[in-house]
Design a protein around this motif. Sequence first.
Motif, PDB file in Angstrom:
ATOM      1  N   ASN A 114      -2.110  -3.816   7.707  1.00  0.00           N
ATOM      2  CA  ASN A 114      -1.114  -3.019   8.415  1.00  0.00           C
ATOM      3  C   ASN A 114      -1.440  -1.546   8.192  1.00  0.00           C
ATOM      4  OD1 ASN A 114       1.185  -1.678   9.340  1.00  0.00           O
ATOM      5  ND2 ASN A 114       2.558  -3.312   8.694  1.00  0.00           N
ATOM      6  N   VAL A 115      -1.548  -0.798   9.278  1.00  0.00           N
ATOM      7  CA  VAL A 115      -1.932   0.607   9.176  1.00  0.00           C
ATOM      8  C   VAL A 115      -0.908   1.426   8.398  1.00  0.00           C
ATOM      9  CG1 VAL A 115      -0.802   1.286  11.328  1.00  0.00           C
ATOM     10  CG2 VAL A 115      -2.809   2.560  10.532  1.00  0.00           C
ATOM     11  N   ASP A 116       0.326   0.962   8.318  1.00  0.00           N
ATOM     12  CA  ASP A 116       1.381   1.694   7.611  1.00  0.00           C
ATOM     13  C   ASP A 116       1.514   1.284   6.148  1.00  0.00           C
ATOM     14  OD1 ASP A 116       2.134   3.135   9.904  1.00  0.00           O
ATOM     15  OD2 ASP A 116       3.364   1.466  10.616  1.00  0.00           O
ATOM     16  N   ALA A 117       0.627   0.425   5.664  1.00  0.00           N
ATOM     17  CA  ALA A 117       0.688  -0.041   4.273  1.00  0.00           C
ATOM     18  C   ALA A 117      -0.684   0.123   3.634  1.00  0.00           C
ATOM     19  CB  ALA A 117       1.165  -1.484   4.199  1.00  0.00           C
ATOM     20  N   ALA A 118      -1.120   1.380   3.531  1.00  0.00           N
ATOM     21  CA  ALA A 118      -2.482   1.667   3.079  1.00  0.00           C
ATOM     22  C   ALA A 118      -2.750   1.155   1.670  1.00  0.00           C
ATOM     23  CB  ALA A 118      -2.746   3.173   3.156  1.00  0.00           C
ATOM     24  N   ILE A 119      -1.793   1.346   0.757  1.00  0.00           N
ATOM     25  CA  ILE A 119      -2.011   0.930  -0.636  1.00  0.00           C
ATOM     26  C   ILE A 119      -2.112  -0.579  -0.721  1.00  0.00           C
ATOM     27  CG2 ILE A 119      -0.990   0.894  -2.936  1.00  0.00           C
ATOM     28  CD1 ILE A 119       0.226   3.594  -2.384  1.00  0.00           C
ATOM     29  N   ALA A 120      -1.201  -1.297  -0.055  1.00  0.00           N
ATOM     30  CA  ALA A 120      -1.225  -2.760  -0.090  1.00  0.00           C
ATOM     31  C   ALA A 120      -2.507  -3.300   0.524  1.00  0.00           C
ATOM     32  CB  ALA A 120      -0.004  -3.313   0.640  1.00  0.00           C
ATOM     33  N   VAL A 121      -2.994  -2.656   1.584  1.00  0.00           N
ATOM     34  CA  VAL A 121      -4.240  -3.091   2.215  1.00  0.00           C
ATOM     35  C   VAL A 121      -5.424  -2.861   1.272  1.00  0.00           C
ATOM     36  CG1 VAL A 121      -5.813  -2.687   4.142  1.00  0.00           C
ATOM     37  CG2 VAL A 121      -3.351  -2.729   4.530  1.00  0.00           C
ATOM     38  N   ASP A 122      -5.455  -1.733   0.587  1.00  0.00           N
ATOM     39  CA  ASP A 122      -6.532  -1.471  -0.382  1.00  0.00           C
ATOM     40  C   ASP A 122      -6.523  -2.501  -1.499  1.00  0.00           C
ATOM     41  OD1 ASP A 122      -7.499   0.677   0.995  1.00  0.00           O
ATOM     42  OD2 ASP A 122      -6.401   2.180  -0.165  1.00  0.00           O
ATOM     43  N   VAL A 123      -5.326  -2.871  -1.968  1.00  0.00           N
ATOM     44  CA  VAL A 123      -5.230  -3.898  -3.004  1.00  0.00           C
ATOM     45  C   VAL A 123      -5.754  -5.228  -2.481  1.00  0.00           C
ATOM     46  CG1 VAL A 123      -3.626  -5.239  -4.417  1.00  0.00           C
ATOM     47  CG2 VAL A 123      -3.319  -2.775  -4.194  1.00  0.00           C
TER      48      VAL A 123
END
Length: 381
Positions: A114-123
């Motif tokens: 999700n483009v609005d959840a950068a930290i969660a995507v990196d994790v």
Amino acid sequence: MRAALTILLKDLRQQFRDTTLLTFGLALPLGLAFLLTLTLGGNEKQQFIGRYAVAGGAAFTEQVLRPMAERGYITLRELPGWDAGAALVDKGEVDAVFVVPPDGRTGTLEVIGNVDAAIAVDVARGLAQSYATELRTTGLAVAVAMQGRDADAGELARLAQAAPTPVALDTSTPVLRKQLDPATYHAAGMAVFFLFFGAVVSAAGIFAERAGGTLVRLIAAPIPRWSIVAGKSVGGVVTGIVTMTVLIATSGLLLGARWGDPLGVAALVAATVLAVCGITTVVASFARTAEQASNWVSIVATVLGVFGGALFPIAQVGLLPYLGYVTPHRWFLSGLAELAGGGTASAVVSPVLVLLAIAVVTGGVAVHRSGRMLRVTGGVA
């Protein structure tokens, strides 16, 4: 001494009635500390919780994702296919979807984020990369073990994955460390940063007296001139200590900030307030009006706040970390870090001495230049 006390009490009454002190001494530092803690992370009791979904790959789900979900680190949804996961990402119901090959061992492991959840995507990408790296390491170990031998590759792979890890990181044992948690760091940094703006109210009080015509009367009165400067300066110290004390207590209750040993904190606060008041008074002594003094102090406060790490941790690049050693912010935060590591008042002796040295040097310069601040021409401001 009686004249200085009278001036001090008069200034304290005016300052505590003034909303400027309330704004710069309490409202702004506490509000910004709250926003920074909310957006950049609070104390260690808070933890990251990602919303993930997975399609395919039972091994990846069982070995990586499900244990994290059971511990409350993530929420997990299992889906029949990647298209359902992509739809959930578009709706914002999950932060990322893992699309895993059916056997979980060969093929491409994809993360739809999700483009609005950068930290969660990196994790999520980190988890996928770690799993892929582990599989590759296991595959290499099996390939080496099978050279020149008649063995079952599948059995060797299962044995390799089941083997205990030689070295594991233990995160359950608390480690004594000299580091401020985010809530305390933000509250402390904002407290010192805005302390300059509160101190300039007292430092520029002489200009206000001059503009109002009362400075001429004070100079003409049968009192020593040093009592005028002393009354103004001590007023800044008192208000600084009061606002810092209230801010520390409030941030502990509302933000969960942990300041450490009370005696050590008290020594750091007193020394920091003296250093800041000294710097502020020196800067104000070069100004001609209260407005000019406020502008110059604002510039100095911002520059020192940046290099002292009050606004954000200074990067370890070149000479940048060393510039912080000339700022009171750096020594105040350093002393609090010592207390955060379990230290007592004796652990902050060095920071307190440096802060007092800054106070003595700047205070001496301020006294030397106090005559210029008290100078009037023709009996008028």
